[in-house]
Design an enzyme around this catalytic site. Structure first.
Site, PDB file in Angstrom:
ATOM      1  CB  ALA A 120      -0.908  -0.001   1.220  1.00 57.78           C
ATOM      2  CB  CYS A 121       0.870   4.257  -2.125  1.00 58.67           C
ATOM      3  SG  CYS A 121       1.519   5.941  -2.145  1.00 58.67           S
ATOM      4  CB  ILE A 122       3.717   5.358   2.861  1.00 58.90           C
ATOM      5  CG1 ILE A 122       3.606   5.825   4.315  1.00 58.90           C
ATOM      6  CG2 ILE A 122       4.573   6.284   2.007  1.00 58.90           C
ATOM      7  CD1 ILE A 122       4.891   5.734   5.090  1.00 58.90           C
TER       8      ILE A 122
END
Length: 138
Positions: A83-85
């Site tokens: 998941a993109c931070i």
């Protein structure tokens, strides 16, 4: 008859479960690809797609639990789910280190997903033979 060339895919999901078909379509594609002998390098969640990594999703009992379906698929096939931070933090999806960093009351990242930066997406584009995007549409 020509031989089928096996591919290594990175999947990018930008649509949220329950408000788009992106996670469902991506999972159907992923299952078919694995069945055909292809490999998945990683699944990268971006934008609203990060909702797929929330452990706090609780759909009605007569609906498919897409986060659990994805988590099981990733575990069963030893595929990294990222998941993109930046997207995750904006949408309230956090792991324990980010919970502590921002002094939040809880973490809610669903195992086996991890939170990482866009470098994971860049690496996927460099190491995979194909990158396929599953958007919310609109």
């Amino acid at each position: 008859m020509a031989a089928i060339q096996l591919q290594n895919y990175t999947l990018v999901i930008t649509g949220a479960p329950y408000s788009s078909q992106a996670p469902q379509t991506a999972l159907s594609f992923a299952r078919a690809a694995i069945t055909a002998g292809h490999t998945l390098d990683r699944v990268f969640l971006y934008g609203d797609g990060v909702h797929l990594a929330s452990a706090l999703s609780a759909p009605p009992s007569d609906e498919t639990h897409w986060p659990d379906e994805w988590a099981g698929f990733l575990k069963d096939n030893a595929i990294p789910g990222v998941a993109c931070i930046a997207s995750a933090l904006r949408r309230g999806v956090v792991n324990e280190p980010e919970q502590k960093r921002y002094e939040l009351p809880a973490s809610n990242l669903l195992d086996p997903f991890v939170i990482a930066g866009l470098g994971e997406w860049v690496e996927g584009t460099m190491t995979s033979s194909r990158v396929i995007y599953f958007h919310a549409g609109g």
